[in-house]
Design a protein around this motif. Structure first.
Motif, PDB file in Angstrom:
ATOM      1  N   UNK A 104       0.844  -1.189   0.000  1.00 46.75           N
ATOM      2  CA  UNK A 104       0.000   0.000   0.000  1.00 46.75           C
ATOM      3  C   UNK A 104       0.881   1.243   0.000  1.00 46.75           C
ATOM      4  N   UNK A 105       0.552   2.194  -0.852  1.00 54.57           N
ATOM      5  CA  UNK A 105       1.319   3.437  -0.895  1.00 54.57           C
ATOM      6  C   UNK A 105       0.898   4.298  -2.062  1.00 54.57           C
ATOM      7  N   UNK A 106       1.323   5.544  -2.030  1.00 56.11           N
ATOM      8  CA  UNK A 106       0.977   6.493  -3.079  1.00 56.11           C
ATOM      9  C   UNK A 106       1.653   6.137  -4.391  1.00 56.11           C
ATOM     10  N   UNK A 107       1.112   6.653  -5.481  1.00 58.71           N
ATOM     11  CA  UNK A 107       1.791   6.548  -6.768  1.00 58.71           C
ATOM     12  C   UNK A 107       3.080   7.369  -6.711  1.00 58.71           C
ATOM     13  N   UNK A 108       4.110   6.920  -7.422  1.00 61.47           N
ATOM     14  CA  UNK A 108       5.362   7.664  -7.470  1.00 61.47           C
ATOM     15  C   UNK A 108       6.219   7.507  -6.237  1.00 61.47           C
ATOM     16  N   UNK A 109       6.004   6.444  -5.460  1.00 59.06           N
ATOM     17  CA  UNK A 109       6.728   6.261  -4.203  1.00 59.06           C
ATOM     18  C   UNK A 109       7.650   5.043  -4.254  1.00 59.06           C
ATOM     19  N   UNK A 110       7.691   4.352  -5.402  1.00 56.38           N
ATOM     20  CA  UNK A 110       8.660   3.275  -5.586  1.00 56.38           C
ATOM     21  C   UNK A 110       8.113   1.869  -5.602  1.00 56.38           C
ATOM     22  N   UNK A 111       6.783   1.710  -5.582  1.00 57.03           N
ATOM     23  CA  UNK A 111       6.210   0.361  -5.545  1.00 57.03           C
ATOM     24  C   UNK A 111       6.567  -0.424  -6.814  1.00 57.03           C
ATOM     25  N   UNK A 112       6.339   0.179  -7.967  1.00 58.48           N
ATOM     26  CA  UNK A 112       6.615  -0.517  -9.225  1.00 58.48           C
ATOM     27  C   UNK A 112       8.111  -0.771  -9.399  1.00 58.48           C
TER      28      UNK A 112
END
Length: 585
Positions: A104-112
């Motif tokens: 879980x986290x915002x877009x642009x925070x490194x998940x992908x």
């Protein structure tokens, strides 16, 4: 204090700002020392060790520069950095055997980025972006942890990975031909026949891949990921474009397959993430600057801490406000004046027929449109907006601004696209809402440089810029994160109230629709064959009816007010069905 200096190279325009404006105003440069310099790409570059954090360069006319002070406790080197003055990822999630780990986290925070590292699509450089990354350095760094053994097996090809990326619309560009041919090619477990049935793909297996809708492409991509022999399955936003029953079916499939493998899932629909996960790991940091991963948490605790914006175990507050899904007390009384009135509508295709009862939408009303995929919701909006003609009923010439489900790439920059034929572009209302959605920082970006969520927000604002009284948005929550779903709903509600207009919203996120809609229009029927629509219902009645049709019950979390799906045949599920309360508002 350690600082990150981030420069968005797409926004850096030295020829338009007075020949490196940032270099000329930097106090360190003015003292005849080097801090901001001209990089090899002829764009500005910042020597982070020399930066004093004065903030003067942040006034860059193109918002290209971001200076971030890292938390004091963050002393380790990054796992990966894309380049000088570019995004840094400081830690990774931990996959676990026989476990669905929800991310879980915002877009642009490194998940992908993290998922691509696990899928061996990115080799981490440990922050040393000037050198070719070496796999042995990664293995050595994590040698005393589970990840050391994982990367050792990954790089020696002793482990198989199955990865479903976020950008499913790219699938037709990678694979050509019929659906069934692709399925046969990738099915390593001999379970494709079962998955075709479970994912309701029987009707499309003989179609060409480039003929599939967004929801069909998503289910095909999920089938491909789940049918491969893999020790780790990675699913990036598997529920985008899927309706509620499809999301539940996908969740059940994923949970069942986790009995023999490890699964990482990124998902922005909190109810589905709650339903699908065994535990939660939270990404936090600064968008487009850096990302960190929290410790593993139980599902309820993890989601609630994310909404609270505070991680007690890490003693970190990563957001200065809480997200609460409480009922809105805004004064948005629906007026009696009718803005949109439509007659009975019939639309017949070769294999599908849509029948809609006559209805009306009033001033300041937001009509939520819900139902399974394949029942004609998008067709209905296209008929109302004049993109399709009904069989015989003639609609009055009503001007409707429509944001379609499928987003198109536009020419030029974001600012050029939004300002074209838009007299209200420079108004305080429009500019303030561009800022609320974070689009003010993307004005000089082109469509090809935007993420799926960013492109979605641009098209939402373009839709709202039209000079008309009726606005229709088809799946506006797709690809955008939790915070921005709330921001988008607030922008739409504020727009309806201030402009005395009405809006029609098609979406599958119950939390989003609960917060946004006044009334609900329900589509019933047989997906892909027939759709039938009665009159709009009050929100409470409509939510309850649609969930009763789907045999799903929701409850509200007592701490945050967020919607949670009850497990089938659980005590709460049985009691709510007995009381005929399928959605606790």
């Amino acid at each position: 204090m350690k600082r990150l200096a981030i420069i968005d190279k797409n926004k850096c325009h030295p020829d338009k700002c007075g020949n490196y404006w940032c270099i000329s105003v930097c106090p360190v440069n003015r003292a005849n020392k080097e801090c901001i310099i001209i990089g090899e790409d002829k764009k500005a570059a910042i020597i982070e060790e020399a930066c004093i954090g004065c903030g003067i360069c942040l006034k860059c006319p193109f918002d290209a520069i971001q200076i971030v002070n890292l938390p004091e406790k963050l002393k380790q080197d990054p796992i990966h950095r894309y380049g000088q003055n570019m995004f840094e990822l400081f830690s990774l999630p931990i996959p676990k055997q026989n476990t669905v780990v929800g991310i879980l986290g915002r877009n642009g925070i490194g998940k992908s980025t993290a998922l691509q590292i696990f899928a061996n699509q990115i080799i981490p450089n440990l922050g040393d972006y000037d050198k070719e990354p070496e796999k042995k350095n990664i293995i050595e760094k994590y040698s005393k942890t589970f990840l050391g053994d994982y990367f050792k097996k990954l790089y020696s090809k002793q482990i198989n990975i199955s990865y479903k990326p976020q950008r499913i619309e790219l699938l037709p560009k990678i694979y050509k031909g019929k659906v069934i041919d692709l399925i046969k090619k990738i099915d390593e477990k001999n379970i494709s026949d079962k998955l075709i049935k479970e994912l309701e793909l029987n009707n499309v297996i003989n179609r060409n891949i480039d003929e599939l809708s967004g929801g069909e492409l998503q289910r095909l991509a999920i089938l491909a990921a789940l049918s491969k022999k893999a020790e780790l399955i990675i699913l990036d936003e598997p529920c985008a474009f899927l309706d509620i029953p499809q999301r539940i079916k996908v969740a059940k499939l994923i949970r069942k397959l986790s009995e023999n493998t490890s699964i990482l899932v990124v998902e922005h629909d909190l109810a589905i993430l709650d339903y699908i996960s065994d535990e939660i790991q939270i990404f936090y940091g600064e968008q487009a600057a850096y990302g960190i991963v929290s410790q593993s948490k139980t599902v309820k605790r993890g989601i609630n801490e994310y909404l609270d914006g505070f991680l007690p175990d890490d003693n970190v507050r990563f957001r200065n406000y809480q997200i609460k899904f409480t009922k809105s007390h805004e004064d948005r009384t629906v007026r009696q004046e009718i803005i949109l009135e439509y007659p009975e509508i019939t639309k017949t295709f070769k294999d599908f027929k849509l029948q809609v009862s006559k209805g009306e939408v009033k001033k300041r009303q937001i009509l939520g449109i819900m139902g399974q995929n394949g029942l004609g919701k998008s067709t209905f909006l296209k008929i109302l907006s004049g993109q399709l003609e009904s069989d015989k009923e003639k609609l009055e010439n009503t001007s409707i601004s429509l944001k379609p489900q499928q987003l198109t790439l536009f020419e030029g920059t974001v600012e050029e696209f939004l300002s074209l034929n838009n007299e209200s572009y420079s108004s305080s209302w429009f500019q303030s809402n561009i800022e609320k959605l974070g689009l003010n920082k993307l004005k000089n970006n082109k469509a090809t440089e935007l993420s799926g969520g960013e492109l979605q927000k641009v098209h939402i604002m373009k839709c709202l810029s039209k000079d008309t009284k009726v606005f229709a948005l088809d799946e506006p929550s797709a690809f955008i994160d939790v915070e921005d779903r709330l921001n988008v709903s607030r922008v739409i509600k504020d727009f309806v109230k201030q402009k005395d207009i009405c809006a029609l919203i098609v979406d599958h996120d119950f939390q989003f629709m609960d917060y946004l809609a006044d009334t609900i229009l329900i589509f019933e029927g047989i997906p892909g064959k027939s759709g039938k629509v009665d009159i709009p219902l009050k929100k409470e009645e409509g939510m309850n009816k649609i969930l009763k049709i789907l045999e799903i019950t929701y409850r509200k979390d007592q701490e945050t007010g967020r919607a949670r799906i009850n497990k089938p045949n659980s005590q709460k599920d049985i009691q709510q069905k007995k009381d005929n309360i399928y959605y606790e508002l």
